[in-house]
Enzyme design. Structure first.
Site, PDB file in Angstrom:
ATOM      1  N   TRP A 183      24.889  18.208  14.491  1.00  0.00           N
ATOM      2  CA  TRP A 183      24.993  17.054  15.375  1.00  0.00           C
ATOM      3  C   TRP A 183      25.516  17.495  16.733  1.00  0.00           C
ATOM      4  O   TRP A 183      26.501  18.228  16.831  1.00  0.00           O
ATOM      5  CB  TRP A 183      25.913  15.966  14.820  1.00  0.00           C
ATOM      6  CG  TRP A 183      26.134  14.892  15.858  1.00  0.00           C
ATOM      7  CD1 TRP A 183      25.197  14.027  16.344  1.00  0.00           C
ATOM      8  CD2 TRP A 183      27.336  14.642  16.608  1.00  0.00           C
ATOM      9  NE1 TRP A 183      25.747  13.235  17.340  1.00  0.00           N
ATOM     10  CE2 TRP A 183      27.050  13.596  17.520  1.00  0.00           C
ATOM     11  CE3 TRP A 183      28.621  15.190  16.590  1.00  0.00           C
ATOM     12  CZ2 TRP A 183      28.001  13.088  18.405  1.00  0.00           C
ATOM     13  CZ3 TRP A 183      29.582  14.695  17.472  1.00  0.00           C
ATOM     14  CH2 TRP A 183      29.270  13.640  18.363  1.00  0.00           C
ATOM     15  N   GLU A 225      20.955  15.528  12.821  1.00  0.00           N
ATOM     16  CA  GLU A 225      21.410  14.127  12.895  1.00  0.00           C
ATOM     17  C   GLU A 225      21.003  13.463  14.210  1.00  0.00           C
ATOM     18  O   GLU A 225      21.205  14.007  15.287  1.00  0.00           O
ATOM     19  CB  GLU A 225      22.944  14.099  12.752  1.00  0.00           C
ATOM     20  CG  GLU A 225      23.537  12.689  12.769  1.00  0.00           C
ATOM     21  CD  GLU A 225      25.026  12.669  12.417  1.00  0.00           C
ATOM     22  OE1 GLU A 225      25.642  13.753  12.344  1.00  0.00           O
ATOM     23  OE2 GLU A 225      25.555  11.568  12.225  1.00  0.00           O
ATOM     24  N   LYS A 227      21.071  10.132  16.957  1.00  0.00           N
ATOM     25  CA  LYS A 227      22.050   9.148  17.451  1.00  0.00           C
ATOM     26  C   LYS A 227      21.456   8.374  18.619  1.00  0.00           C
ATOM     27  O   LYS A 227      20.608   8.897  19.350  1.00  0.00           O
ATOM     28  CB  LYS A 227      23.331   9.870  17.872  1.00  0.00           C
ATOM     29  CG  LYS A 227      24.479   8.950  18.206  1.00  0.00           C
ATOM     30  CD  LYS A 227      25.828   9.647  18.142  1.00  0.00           C
ATOM     31  CE  LYS A 227      26.926   8.678  18.538  1.00  0.00           C
ATOM     32  NZ  LYS A 227      28.264   9.228  18.328  1.00  0.00           N
ATOM     33  N   ASP A 258      22.655   8.416  10.124  1.00  0.00           N
ATOM     34  CA  ASP A 258      24.022   7.906  10.133  1.00  0.00           C
ATOM     35  C   ASP A 258      23.941   6.399  10.366  1.00  0.00           C
ATOM     36  O   ASP A 258      23.287   5.941  11.320  1.00  0.00           O
ATOM     37  CB  ASP A 258      24.821   8.611  11.247  1.00  0.00           C
ATOM     38  CG  ASP A 258      26.288   8.187  11.290  1.00  0.00           C
ATOM     39  OD1 ASP A 258      26.552   6.970  11.328  1.00  0.00           O
ATOM     40  OD2 ASP A 258      27.166   9.062  11.310  1.00  0.00           O
ATOM     41  N   HIS A 261      24.378   4.955  13.909  1.00  0.00           N
ATOM     42  CA  HIS A 261      23.678   5.562  15.043  1.00  0.00           C
ATOM     43  C   HIS A 261      22.410   4.837  15.467  1.00  0.00           C
ATOM     44  O   HIS A 261      21.472   5.454  15.973  1.00  0.00           O
ATOM     45  CB  HIS A 261      23.354   7.022  14.718  1.00  0.00           C
ATOM     46  CG  HIS A 261      24.572   7.889  14.679  1.00  0.00           C
ATOM     47  ND1 HIS A 261      24.530   9.253  14.660  1.00  0.00           N
ATOM     48  CD2 HIS A 261      25.894   7.562  14.682  1.00  0.00           C
ATOM     49  CE1 HIS A 261      25.754   9.750  14.622  1.00  0.00           C
ATOM     50  NE2 HIS A 261      26.590   8.741  14.638  1.00  0.00           N
ATOM     51  N   HIS A 285      24.733   9.815   6.438  1.00  0.00           N
ATOM     52  CA  HIS A 285      26.127   9.682   6.844  1.00  0.00           C
ATOM     53  C   HIS A 285      26.441   8.208   6.693  1.00  0.00           C
ATOM     54  O   HIS A 285      26.084   7.399   7.559  1.00  0.00           O
ATOM     55  CB  HIS A 285      26.327  10.127   8.293  1.00  0.00           C
ATOM     56  CG  HIS A 285      26.644  11.584   8.416  1.00  0.00           C
ATOM     57  ND1 HIS A 285      27.037  12.164   9.596  1.00  0.00           N
ATOM     58  CD2 HIS A 285      26.670  12.565   7.473  1.00  0.00           C
ATOM     59  CE1 HIS A 285      27.269  13.449   9.372  1.00  0.00           C
ATOM     60  NE2 HIS A 285      27.043  13.714   8.114  1.00  0.00           N
ATOM     61  N   ASP A 293      29.324   2.486  17.267  1.00  0.00           N
ATOM     62  CA  ASP A 293      29.481   3.529  16.249  1.00  0.00           C
ATOM     63  C   ASP A 293      30.967   3.757  15.998  1.00  0.00           C
ATOM     64  O   ASP A 293      31.506   4.817  16.279  1.00  0.00           O
ATOM     65  CB  ASP A 293      28.801   4.805  16.788  1.00  0.00           C
ATOM     66  CG  ASP A 293      28.865   5.961  15.802  1.00  0.00           C
ATOM     67  OD1 ASP A 293      28.827   5.696  14.588  1.00  0.00           O
ATOM     68  OD2 ASP A 293      28.954   7.115  16.250  1.00  0.00           O
ATOM     69  N   ASP A 295      32.757   3.850  13.264  1.00  0.00           N
ATOM     70  CA  ASP A 295      33.172   4.620  12.086  1.00  0.00           C
ATOM     71  C   ASP A 295      34.296   3.957  11.297  1.00  0.00           C
ATOM     72  O   ASP A 295      35.272   4.610  10.929  1.00  0.00           O
ATOM     73  CB  ASP A 295      33.545   6.056  12.488  1.00  0.00           C
ATOM     74  CG  ASP A 295      32.329   6.843  12.949  1.00  0.00           C
ATOM     75  OD1 ASP A 295      31.480   7.157  12.106  1.00  0.00           O
ATOM     76  OD2 ASP A 295      32.208   7.109  14.164  1.00  0.00           O
ATOM     77  N   ASP A 325      30.882   9.308   6.514  1.00  0.00           N
ATOM     78  CA  ASP A 325      31.287   9.680   7.877  1.00  0.00           C
ATOM     79  C   ASP A 325      31.966   8.500   8.558  1.00  0.00           C
ATOM     80  O   ASP A 325      31.312   7.694   9.205  1.00  0.00           O
ATOM     81  CB  ASP A 325      30.063  10.153   8.685  1.00  0.00           C
ATOM     82  CG  ASP A 325      30.459  10.681  10.061  1.00  0.00           C
ATOM     83  OD1 ASP A 325      31.661  10.921  10.280  1.00  0.00           O
ATOM     84  OD2 ASP A 325      29.565  10.837  10.919  1.00  0.00           O
TER      85      ASP A 325
HETATM   86  C1  RNT Z   1      29.080  11.511  15.427  1.00  0.00           C
HETATM   87  C2  RNT Z   1      28.352  11.942  14.209  1.00  0.00           C
HETATM   88  C3  RNT Z   1      28.898  13.143  13.489  1.00  0.00           C
HETATM   89  C4  RNT Z   1      30.407  13.173  13.398  1.00  0.00           C
HETATM   90  C5  RNT Z   1      30.956  14.174  12.398  1.00  0.00           C
HETATM   91  C6  RNT Z   1      32.397  14.443  12.602  1.00  0.00           C
HETATM   92  O1  RNT Z   1      28.647  10.339  15.946  1.00  0.00           O
HETATM   93  O2  RNT Z   1      28.245  10.874  13.331  1.00  0.00           O
HETATM   94  O3  RNT Z   1      28.304  13.231  12.243  1.00  0.00           O
HETATM   95  O4  RNT Z   1      30.939  11.942  13.093  1.00  0.00           O
HETATM   96  O5  RNT Z   1      30.203  15.323  12.394  1.00  0.00           O
HETATM   97 ZN    ZN Z   2      27.518  11.211  11.407  1.00  0.00          ZN
END
Ligand code: RNT
Ligand code: ZN
Length: 417
Positions: A183, A225, A227, A258, A261, A285, A293, A295, A325
């Site tokens: 990523w 990954e 985003k 993810d 994302h 993720h 985003d 988290d 994640d």
């Molecule tokens: C960031 C991504 C990535 C990170 C991790 C720590 O937006 O989601 O995967 O969160 O690698």
């Molecule tokens: Zn991620």
């Protein structure tokens, strides 16, 4: 608390819709969940480096007790894992290396992760890996592998090649497949005029990284990954979904989806069945975006259940790798791990308790009335009784018992840090 009795009743109810509860438990138990080490320390790592988290991601909150070294992180992870049933893996980032002296990211070696391998083996945990392309003064204008400056690009390519090599060595040592996720936060705050150049550089950098060493897929799988945007890079992200999907399909790599994302009304549960037509393997993720985003800790919401259901309905348990994640620094970090990972497992168990073949038959026959009726009836079936029994049998305590133990750990251990 009548756990066995409740379970027997639940078994009868599920049997009436043709579901074998014991088989469902066994299946849900065997699906690995990769727990992200970075929930334990707010994505900081052990590099002995100055400076905070960068790359468009952010932890918020300053709950006491953050793990500040490997021993603390491992102890915290052990505590969390003791309350989570089922097969687990640990997801490491390159910055979680084990070294007494600072090591530049381009100089990391397998030996810096050997103690993790030993530790994971003792616990029957799998390991997954990530190069760390953020939080570094080697980034220039927020860019890594897409930088127009070749020296900057080369630095990050070198880091990724070193990371990939380490992942392969971990795989060999564990005799297992490590999934390595790539990523990059690379993007622009304001509207770029050469999107194509940035994406071309990303494609070429990835090609260079993956061409550097032939690694048996038995030991390492590479995932890219995507985003949509990050804080400070609102206008453009080089590794967009189209970029990552195209890259993965054309190069035989994994795509990483993810949950945070995408645009706010997009869900990854709907993407699974589409991308699995073109990919061998997929990395998830699992996260919870709140307006962005953010988290947040994953909760047992409709989308989490839909993600798990899509995995199970498609028979993708072996081809979809589930990684978590999220990172919340505003609550007890061990509780954050436990709540989120238990929810992922709960969602998988609920998915395994669905009479899928029957529902699919109704759908194929055009019987949408019964499909809807049964889906809705299922929602109030005694899933909790099955979960409680499964937790009891797995030795992780029943219901909310873990909360008092985490509180005790906070008092005895975390509050003294
Ligand atoms: C960031 C991504 C990535 C990170 C991790 C720590 O937006 O989601 O995967 O969160 O690698
Ligand atoms: Zn991620």
């Amino acid at each position: 608390m009548n756990t066995e009795k409740n379970y027997e009743l639940a078994k009868e109810i599920y049997a009436s819709i043709g579901v074998d509860v014991d088989a469902a438990i066994a299946k849900a138990d065997s699906i690995p969940i990769s727990m992200h080490c970075w929930q334990g320390d707010d994505v900081i790592g052990f590099e002995k480096r100055e400076g905070g988290l960068t790359g468009g991601i952010q932890t918020t909150g300053n709950y006491p007790g953050r793990a500040t070294n490997i021993a603390e992180l491992r102890a915290d992870f052990d505590k969390a894992a003791s309350f989570i049933p089922g097969k687990k893996r640990i997801n490491l980032h390159a910055i979680y290396l084990d070294s007494d002296v600072p090591v530049d990211r381009t100089e990391i070696e397998y030996k810096h992760f050997e103690s993790w391998v030993k530790w994971a083996k003792e616990r029957d945990l799998g390991i997954d890996f990530n190069p760390t392309c953020f939080s570094s003064d080697k980034m220039k204008d927020g860019l890594t592998v897409t930088s127009p400056d070749k020296a900057v690009r080369d630095y990050w390519i070198k880091h990724c090649i070193a990371s990939r090599h380490i992942a392969g060595e971990i795989g060999k040592a564990m005799n297992d497949t490590v999934v390595t996720n790539y990523w990059y936060p690379d993007g622009y705050k304001d509207i770029p005029v050469d999107r194509l150049a940035a994406r071309t550089r990303l494609m070429e950098s990835l090609d260079e990284i993956f061409a550097a060493e032939e690694i048996d897929k038995k030991y390492d799988l590479d995932a890219v990954e995507s985003k949509v945007f990050g804080i400070g890079v609102e206008s453009f992200t080089a590794g967009s979904n189209e970029f990552a999907l195209g890259y993965a399909v054309s190069r035989g790599k994994l795509l990483t989806l993810d949950a945070g994302h995408f645009h706010p009304t997009e869900v990854i549960s709907d993407k699974i069945s589409a991308v699995m037509l073109y990919l061998n393997d997929l990395l998830l993720h699992v996260s919870r975006p709140v307006r962005w985003d953010s988290d947040h800790v994953i909760i047992l919401d409709d989308e989490l259940r839909a993600i798990a259901t899509e995995i199970v309905r498609g028979g993708f348990e072996k081809r979809i790798h589930i990684g978590l994640d999220y990172f919340d620094a505003s609550i007890n970090r061990i509780a954050a791990w436990v709540i989120g990972t238990r929810n992922m497992r709960k969602a998988l168990l609920a998915a395994c308790l669905e009479p899928t073949a029957h529902l699919q038959k109704l759908e194929a026959e055009g019987n949408f009335t019964e499909r809807l009726a049964l889906l809705e009836e299922q929602k109030t079936m005694p899933f909790g009784a099955v979960w409680d029994y499964y937790c009891m049998k797995s030795g992780v305590g029943e219901r909310a018992e873990w909360i008092s133990e985490v509180k005790k750990y906070e008092k005895d251990v975390l509050s003294k840090r």
